[in-house]
Write a protein that holds these residues in place. Structure first.
Motif, PDB file in Angstrom:
ATOM      1  N   PRO A  65       5.495   5.378  -8.432  1.00  0.00           N
ATOM      2  CA  PRO A  65       6.700   5.679  -7.643  1.00  0.00           C
ATOM      3  C   PRO A  65       7.823   6.313  -8.445  1.00  0.00           C
ATOM      4  O   PRO A  65       8.264   5.745  -9.449  1.00  0.00           O
ATOM      5  CB  PRO A  65       7.122   4.289  -7.133  1.00  0.00           C
ATOM      6  N   PRO A  66       8.303   7.475  -8.020  1.00  0.00           N
ATOM      7  CA  PRO A  66       9.503   8.051  -8.657  1.00  0.00           C
ATOM      8  C   PRO A  66      10.740   7.316  -8.134  1.00  0.00           C
ATOM      9  O   PRO A  66      10.685   6.644  -7.098  1.00  0.00           O
ATOM     10  CB  PRO A  66       9.481   9.504  -8.155  1.00  0.00           C
ATOM     11  N   TYR A  67      11.847   7.442  -8.846  1.00  0.00           N
ATOM     12  CA  TYR A  67      13.100   6.860  -8.380  1.00  0.00           C
ATOM     13  C   TYR A  67      13.696   7.731  -7.284  1.00  0.00           C
ATOM     14  O   TYR A  67      13.745   8.960  -7.411  1.00  0.00           O
ATOM     15  CB  TYR A  67      14.103   6.729  -9.516  1.00  0.00           C
ATOM     16  N   ALA A  68      14.164   7.081  -6.240  1.00  0.00           N
ATOM     17  CA  ALA A  68      14.795   7.799  -5.135  1.00  0.00           C
ATOM     18  C   ALA A  68      16.282   7.947  -5.441  1.00  0.00           C
ATOM     19  O   ALA A  68      17.127   7.275  -4.846  1.00  0.00           O
ATOM     20  CB  ALA A  68      14.575   7.031  -3.831  1.00  0.00           C
ATOM     21  N   ASN A  69      16.612   8.834  -6.370  1.00  0.00           N
ATOM     22  CA  ASN A  69      18.019   8.940  -6.769  1.00  0.00           C
ATOM     23  C   ASN A  69      18.469  10.358  -7.097  1.00  0.00           C
ATOM     24  O   ASN A  69      19.423  10.552  -7.823  1.00  0.00           O
ATOM     25  CB  ASN A  69      18.297   8.033  -7.967  1.00  0.00           C
ATOM     26  N   GLY A  70      17.784  11.371  -6.574  1.00  0.00           N
ATOM     27  CA  GLY A  70      18.221  12.745  -6.827  1.00  0.00           C
ATOM     28  C   GLY A  70      17.111  13.731  -6.518  1.00  0.00           C
ATOM     29  O   GLY A  70      15.997  13.348  -6.168  1.00  0.00           O
ATOM     30  N   HIS A  71      17.431  15.012  -6.641  1.00  0.00           N
ATOM     31  CA  HIS A  71      16.449  16.053  -6.386  1.00  0.00           C
ATOM     32  C   HIS A  71      15.316  15.987  -7.409  1.00  0.00           C
ATOM     33  O   HIS A  71      15.503  15.531  -8.536  1.00  0.00           O
ATOM     34  CB  HIS A  71      17.111  17.432  -6.446  1.00  0.00           C
ATOM     35  N   ILE A  72      14.156  16.458  -7.000  1.00  0.00           N
ATOM     36  CA  ILE A  72      13.030  16.490  -7.936  1.00  0.00           C
ATOM     37  C   ILE A  72      13.281  17.566  -8.989  1.00  0.00           C
ATOM     38  O   ILE A  72      14.033  18.516  -8.761  1.00  0.00           O
ATOM     39  CB  ILE A  72      11.694  16.749  -7.203  1.00  0.00           C
ATOM     40  N   HIS A  73      12.661  17.399 -10.151  1.00  0.00           N
ATOM     41  CA  HIS A  73      12.767  18.394 -11.211  1.00  0.00           C
ATOM     42  C   HIS A  73      11.371  18.927 -11.531  1.00  0.00           C
ATOM     43  O   HIS A  73      10.374  18.533 -10.905  1.00  0.00           O
ATOM     44  CB  HIS A  73      13.453  17.817 -12.444  1.00  0.00           C
ATOM     45  N   ILE A  74      11.269  19.814 -12.496  1.00  0.00           N
ATOM     46  CA  ILE A  74      10.004  20.502 -12.758  1.00  0.00           C
ATOM     47  C   ILE A  74       8.934  19.519 -13.241  1.00  0.00           C
ATOM     48  O   ILE A  74       7.751  19.683 -12.954  1.00  0.00           O
ATOM     49  CB  ILE A  74      10.206  21.651 -13.774  1.00  0.00           C
ATOM     50  N   GLY A  75       9.346  18.464 -13.961  1.00  0.00           N
ATOM     51  CA  GLY A  75       8.381  17.461 -14.393  1.00  0.00           C
ATOM     52  C   GLY A  75       7.813  16.683 -13.217  1.00  0.00           C
ATOM     53  O   GLY A  75       6.619  16.371 -13.174  1.00  0.00           O
ATOM     54  N   THR A  76       8.677  16.367 -12.246  1.00  0.00           N
ATOM     55  CA  THR A  76       8.213  15.673 -11.044  1.00  0.00           C
ATOM     56  C   THR A  76       7.275  16.571 -10.256  1.00  0.00           C
ATOM     57  O   THR A  76       6.274  16.110  -9.697  1.00  0.00           O
ATOM     58  CB  THR A  76       9.406  15.287 -10.150  1.00  0.00           C
ATOM     59  N   ALA A  77       7.613  17.858 -10.182  1.00  0.00           N
ATOM     60  CA  ALA A  77       6.762  18.805  -9.473  1.00  0.00           C
ATOM     61  C   ALA A  77       5.384  18.882 -10.120  1.00  0.00           C
ATOM     62  O   ALA A  77       4.354  18.889  -9.431  1.00  0.00           O
ATOM     63  CB  ALA A  77       7.419  20.187  -9.445  1.00  0.00           C
ATOM     64  N   LEU A  78       5.344  18.955 -11.444  1.00  0.00           N
ATOM     65  CA  LEU A  78       4.071  18.954 -12.166  1.00  0.00           C
ATOM     66  C   LEU A  78       3.244  17.735 -11.769  1.00  0.00           C
ATOM     67  O   LEU A  78       2.057  17.848 -11.449  1.00  0.00           O
ATOM     68  CB  LEU A  78       4.332  18.950 -13.671  1.00  0.00           C
ATOM     69  N   ASN A  79       3.872  16.575 -11.790  1.00  0.00           N
ATOM     70  CA  ASN A  79       3.157  15.337 -11.501  1.00  0.00           C
ATOM     71  C   ASN A  79       2.596  15.319 -10.082  1.00  0.00           C
ATOM     72  O   ASN A  79       1.419  15.011  -9.867  1.00  0.00           O
ATOM     73  CB  ASN A  79       4.106  14.150 -11.714  1.00  0.00           C
ATOM     74  N   LYS A  80       3.430  15.667  -9.106  1.00  0.00           N
ATOM     75  CA  LYS A  80       2.993  15.582  -7.715  1.00  0.00           C
ATOM     76  C   LYS A  80       1.938  16.653  -7.393  1.00  0.00           C
ATOM     77  O   LYS A  80       0.997  16.402  -6.644  1.00  0.00           O
ATOM     78  CB  LYS A  80       4.194  15.746  -6.790  1.00  0.00           C
ATOM     79  N   ILE A  81       2.089  17.853  -7.956  1.00  0.00           N
ATOM     80  CA  ILE A  81       1.092  18.904  -7.722  1.00  0.00           C
ATOM     81  C   ILE A  81      -0.245  18.509  -8.328  1.00  0.00           C
ATOM     82  O   ILE A  81      -1.301  18.672  -7.704  1.00  0.00           O
ATOM     83  CB  ILE A  81       1.578  20.255  -8.294  1.00  0.00           C
ATOM     84  N   LEU A  82      -0.217  17.992  -9.548  1.00  0.00           N
ATOM     85  CA  LEU A  82      -1.462  17.574 -10.200  1.00  0.00           C
ATOM     86  C   LEU A  82      -2.142  16.481  -9.393  1.00  0.00           C
ATOM     87  O   LEU A  82      -3.373  16.488  -9.227  1.00  0.00           O
ATOM     88  CB  LEU A  82      -1.175  17.101 -11.626  1.00  0.00           C
ATOM     89  N   LYS A  83      -1.359  15.547  -8.884  1.00  0.00           N
ATOM     90  CA  LYS A  83      -1.933  14.500  -8.029  1.00  0.00           C
ATOM     91  C   LYS A  83      -2.603  15.115  -6.804  1.00  0.00           C
ATOM     92  O   LYS A  83      -3.722  14.731  -6.424  1.00  0.00           O
ATOM     93  CB  LYS A  83      -0.840  13.520  -7.597  1.00  0.00           C
TER      94      LYS A  83
END
Length: 991
Positions: A65-83
């Motif tokens: 689970p990511p923290y629900a406290n702001g816009h996603i960043h490029i690292g979050t995008a990498l993680n979710k796309i890879l998933k």
């Protein structure tokens, strides 16, 4: 040469089978992708995938689970796309691959945001009722959960977005509390006093996963501990044992000095030193022999001598005075010497100043020595020398109130005050500064301190009856060995962390979180273990959330009627958020009511074929992987996962960390707006995610070009297949060699791509596909077969065979690409097979007949293509020199000296393969001035112009143009095609 004019002004282009498709050359992904997303929502893509996969083996990617406290960043995008890519590839491999997204909603990141809003409005958090404050935290998290959900969906990530999990959902909070109660009931939870990493800024203890190590400049001191008792070593009486530390503020809390039997020590006397020096001639110091030079250099001693060796046995019997004893009688306690395994002579003095309230190793050594110390009459209680604000307490006489760190996390005045006191006491030997790596809070970015505080811990080394009398550490290490780690080195990394970590600190002194739902007896200090009380707590949490704990002042709601609330302390601390996220498996993978699609998993470790994967960044070896492993092992005697995959971090093109101040931040929203999500997805899949990834404008441009080529290949196949009729399909055995070679390549790729996807090697899969589509297809097969596909008669066996191969190729390539280019593959698939509710994402990898494999044929065509490279190289030079325009104007002579290569050309139309109008293959080395390639020995090419006229339809140059009097400006092949074309259209006109 001028272009030939068709007879009687006829437009031959209408008689060609040129590509025809609505699939646009320009992708327009930023505009097209939202339309596809809307369609996916309309047809319930997630539901359709679930229905299509029902009954298959299960593969669950449990979302970290990511923290629900702001816009996603490029690292979050990498993680979710890879998933998403992993889930889609597993689905394509035939699994019921499910993904339920989740969010971590408790903890300091959100609490801090609300406090910032309070400060901006002039409000004091401490004056706000805790339930009201928690309500605002919940509202804040709900907002950002919604924002991030839309941003994740825009990346093309498919999951159960309508039913995600969140740690603040009432059933989740109830289950988190239940998990904590399990630790309490099995005796693994205890309240103790240990040094923990403490954030002065955030006023709470921090876990290892909540700190990052940054450069920090520390004050350093060398301080002397006078020897006051030296039984058996009279020559040490009056000498001074020297320590070195980077935390002068911990000197008031000193209780011992540690030494090692593995270190050689000596007694040294100062011979000469400047008059203003702290170390004067005649003073005797005990230091490690290997470090003596460094110590005296730091002390600015001009000359010194070694007086005697100091054996470990002599050190063991020493009693020292505290270095501040002469300054303040409050430090008059005896300071013993203790042997410690952590002591070395690599740096410092060979002795370690031991403040058990401010260091893990100090604490462990002190506690292990407790019995022996008490027998010597030494008080072993650990004082609380620093408070929550970073100020020295009354346990630091004469220094009370001095700050180690300020409220803003800046350096306080404690070090300066301690150094001044040591100077007055005459025990300061030297001072300096050191730049080194030091723990900082990853939220406030400020240094932390180690301080002794009462906290709640989960024991790692106590045998647990519920775990078969094994320790939690032993169970975790056993489960690590049973788990598949991708890449494999992840196993060693987390093994070391689990093997060496201290007990788990699970308490935090904050408001927004799941409370530690235990009661402690005020007289005995025992935890209340009562299943009925636990049941009442769980029931309240499930209905009202964890606010129920804070709304009940004394716990009477849960204790009565069986217990008197006056007898019990209701714990006010909340759980470490890593305990929250570490418990997510319990309220997702084991909750058939809220997440029915995730239940009933037949885990690999139980002999089943189902699997649960955890996939996060490599920092989660000490974060979510770590806490999930310990939580599950402590409550279920097993790991919650079967496979753990880790990826690196995202850096800028120079390999530097991104920051707004550097101006090198790449936001996924900007990439999507300018290029489209499929470009980001291609970048993720094609990169080596096991290492750190780089991204920047030029890298995005490179992947955009790669995407363009892949898209053009899809577009060409779609356009060509507009002329494909299913009843014209040709069996593989009846196809020409070239088509059978492409089928062989498809069979090869099928095995390789399945293996790449099965092992989560997306980089290899993309490389294979890119090489095949650009090397085998676009620049070879498509080029060679364009003439037959465009110009051959409708009845041509070659044309029909080629269309059959293109059809087989398109289906496979599109499905292979679908997990990566989720939008583009869907668009291409629907362009080929229009459907109101169809989708490529319910397709599995097409089965490829084993009979297509033909290794001998592949070896033959590898040789043919080698010779072809020399021919095309020679023609490129001719084109550059403008001696020819197109390769069809050429009829080169090819000399082949290598008999093996010469034999490979027999029985094929080599002119067709080289896209020339004619070609002559001769045996021999060829003229000296012929064109050659160093890497293809034994082949030489002499360019020559083709003889004859240029066909007005196919543009081939041939002496046979005009052989058919009915079609005087074309070749006989084109005349046959025209005759069929005319007859067909005449028949249609007659109808």
């Amino acid at each position: 040469m001028t272009e030939p004019q068709p007879a009687a002004g006829r437009d031959y282009s209408e008689t060609l089978f040129l590509p025809r498709t609505d699939f646009p050359m320009r992708a327009g992904l930023p505009q097209r992708e939202p339309e596809i997303l809307a369609r996916w929502a309309r047809i319930d893509l997630y539901g359709r995938i679930r229905a299509a996969a029902a009954g298959r083996r299960k593969f669950v990617l449990h979302d970290g689970p990511p923290y629900a406290n702001g816009h996603i960043h490029i690292g979050t995008a990498l993680n979710k796309i890879l998933k998403d890519i992993v889930v889609r590839t597993q689905g394509a491999l035939g699994a019921d691959a499910n993904y339920v997204p989740g969010w971590d909603c408790h903890g300091l990141p959100i609490e801090w945001k609300i406090e910032e809003q309070y400060r901006a409005k002039g409000r004091n958090k401490d004056e706000v009722p805790v339930v009201e404050f928690r309500r605002e935290c919940r509202s804040f998290a709900e907002h950002w959960l919604g924002v991030q959900r839309e941003e994740f969906k825009r990346l093309g990530v498919t999951g159960d977005w309508d039913h995600p999990y969140s740690t603040m959902a009432f059933p989740a909070e109830a289950q988190i509390a239940r998990e904590l109660m399990t630790f309490a009931m099995t005796g693994q939870l205890y309240r103790g006093s240990k040094p923990v990493m403490w954030s002065v800024v955030e006023k709470t203890a921090l876990a290892e996963a909540e700190v990052e190590y940054e450069d920090h400049v520390s004050d350093t001191i060398w301080a002397a501990f006078p020897v006051v008792a030296a039984p058996g070593a009279p020559d040490l009486a009056g000498a001074r044992v020297v320590i070195w530390t980077t935390t002068p503020w911990t000197i008031p809390a000193n209780r011992a000095v540690a030494y090692s039997r593995k270190v050689s020590y000596g007694l040294y006397r100062v011979v000469a030193a400047p008059q203003e020096n702290w170390s004067q001639p005649g003073v005797r110091y005990v230091v490690a022999d290997q470090l003596a030079g460094d110590v005296f250099k730091a002390a600015r001693v001009e000359a010194y001598e070694r007086v005697a060796e100091v054996p470990a046995e002599a050190l063991a019997g020493l009693t020292l005075a505290h270095p501040l004893a002469a300054w303040n009688p409050g430090y008059g306690h005896a300071v013993p010497m203790l042997e410690g395994d952590h002591v070395t002579d690599e740096a410092g003095t060979g002795f370690v100043h031991t403040a058990p309230g401010h260091g893990r190793e100090d604490f462990e050594l002190w506690m292990a020595s407790g019995r022996a110390l008490r027998e010597r009459g030494i008080e072993t209680a650990i004082a609380y020398a620093v408070d929550a604000d970073g100020a020295l307490t009354e346990a630091a006489p004469g220094l009370t109130g001095r700050r180690v760190l300020t409220d803003k996390g800046e350096k306080g005045d404690a070090n300066k005050a301690v150094i001044a006191a040591l100077t007055q006491a005459g025990t300061l030997v030297a001072r300096g500064t050191l730049r080194h790596s030091y723990p900082h809070s990853w939220r406030s970015k400020k240094p932390v301190i180690f301080r002794n505080t009462p906290q709640w811990f989960i024991a790692l080394d106590a045998p647990v009856a519920a775990l078969g009398d094994e320790t939690l550490r032993a169970v975790a290490l056993r489960e690590i060995a049973r788990t598949e780690w991708v890449p494999p080195q992840g196993r060693n990394r987390i093994t070391g962390m689990i093997a060496n970590r201290p007990d788990w600190v699970v308490s935090r002194q904050r408001a927004w979180g799941v409370p530690i739902t235990v009661f402690v007896h005020r007289s005995t200090g025992e935890i209340l273990r009562d299943e009925a009380v636990n049941a009442r707590i769980i029931e309240a949490f499930a209905a009202e959330g964890a606010d129920a704990w804070f709304a009940d002042a004394d716990g009477s709601r849960f204790l009565a009627p069986s217990h008197d609330p006056a007898d019990y302390e209701k714990v006010a601390d909340v759980l470490d958020v890593w305990f929250d996220s570490g418990s997510t498996h319990a309220f997702t993978l084991e909750d058939p009511v809220h997440f029915p699609g995730l239940s009933g998993i037949r885990r690999r470790r139980d002999g089943g074929e189902d699997a649960v994967m955890y996939l996060e960044g490599s920092d989660q070896h000490r974060g979510w992987f770590h806490s999930s492993l310990l939580e599950s092992c402590g409550t279920r005697d097993r790991a919650p996962f079967d496979v753990v995959l880790t990826h690196g971090f995202v850096l800028d093109p120079r390999g530097e960390k991104m920051s707004k101040s550097k101006g090198n931040v790449v936001a996924p929203q900007d990439v999507i707006k300018g290029s489209g999500a499929d470009i980001l997805r291609l970048w993720v899949a094609a990169s080596d995610y096991t290492d750190d990834l780089r991204i920047g404008p030029e890298i995005i441009k490179t992947f955009s070009e790669t995407y363009r080529k892949l898209r053009n290949s899809l577009r060409w196949m779609l356009g060509t297949l507009a002329h494909h009729r299913p009843d014209d399909r040709v069996a593989a055995a009846d196809m020409p060699e070239l088509e059978r070679f492409i089928l062989h390549r498809l069979a090869e790729l099928d095995a390789e791509i399945r293996d790449a996807y099965r092992t989560f090697d997306t980089k290899r899969a993309v490389a294979l596909l890119n090489g095949f589509m650009t090397g085998d297809l676009s620049s070879f097969y498509f080029d060679v077969r364009k003439d037959a596909l465009y110009c051959d008669p409708l009845s041509s066996p070659v044309r029909r065979a080629s269309l059959s191969v293109v059809d087989e190729t398109f289906r496979r390539v599109t499905v292979w690409l679908a997990p990566v280019l989720a939008f583009t593959a869907e668009e291409a698939w629907l362009s080929r097979t229009p459907s109101e509710d169809g989708t490529i994402h319910t397709e599995t990898l097409p089965e490829t007949p084993a009979a297509w494999r033909d290794e001998a044929l592949a070896r033959r065509w590898a040789k043919i293509r080698r010779v072809r490279r020399v021919v095309t190289g020679a023609l490129e030079i001719e084109r550059a020199a403008k001696r020819i325009g197109a390769s069809l104007e050429a009829a080169p002579r090819v000399f082949v000296a290598d008999p093996d290569l010469r034999a490979s050309l027999e029985g094929i139309d080599f002119a067709e393969v080289c896209i020339t109008s004619d070609i002559a293959v001769e045996t021999g080395e060829g003229p000296a001035d012929a064109f050659r390639l160093d890497e293809v020995r034994g082949v030489a090419v002499v360019p020559a112009l083709a003889r004859g006229r240029k066909c007005a339809r196919s543009w081939k140059v041939s002496e046979s143009v005009g052989a058919d009097p009915d079609y005087p400006d074309v070749t006989p092949r084109d005349a046959l095609a025209l005759r069929e074309w005319d007859a067909r259209h005449a028949a249609r006109a007659a109808e």
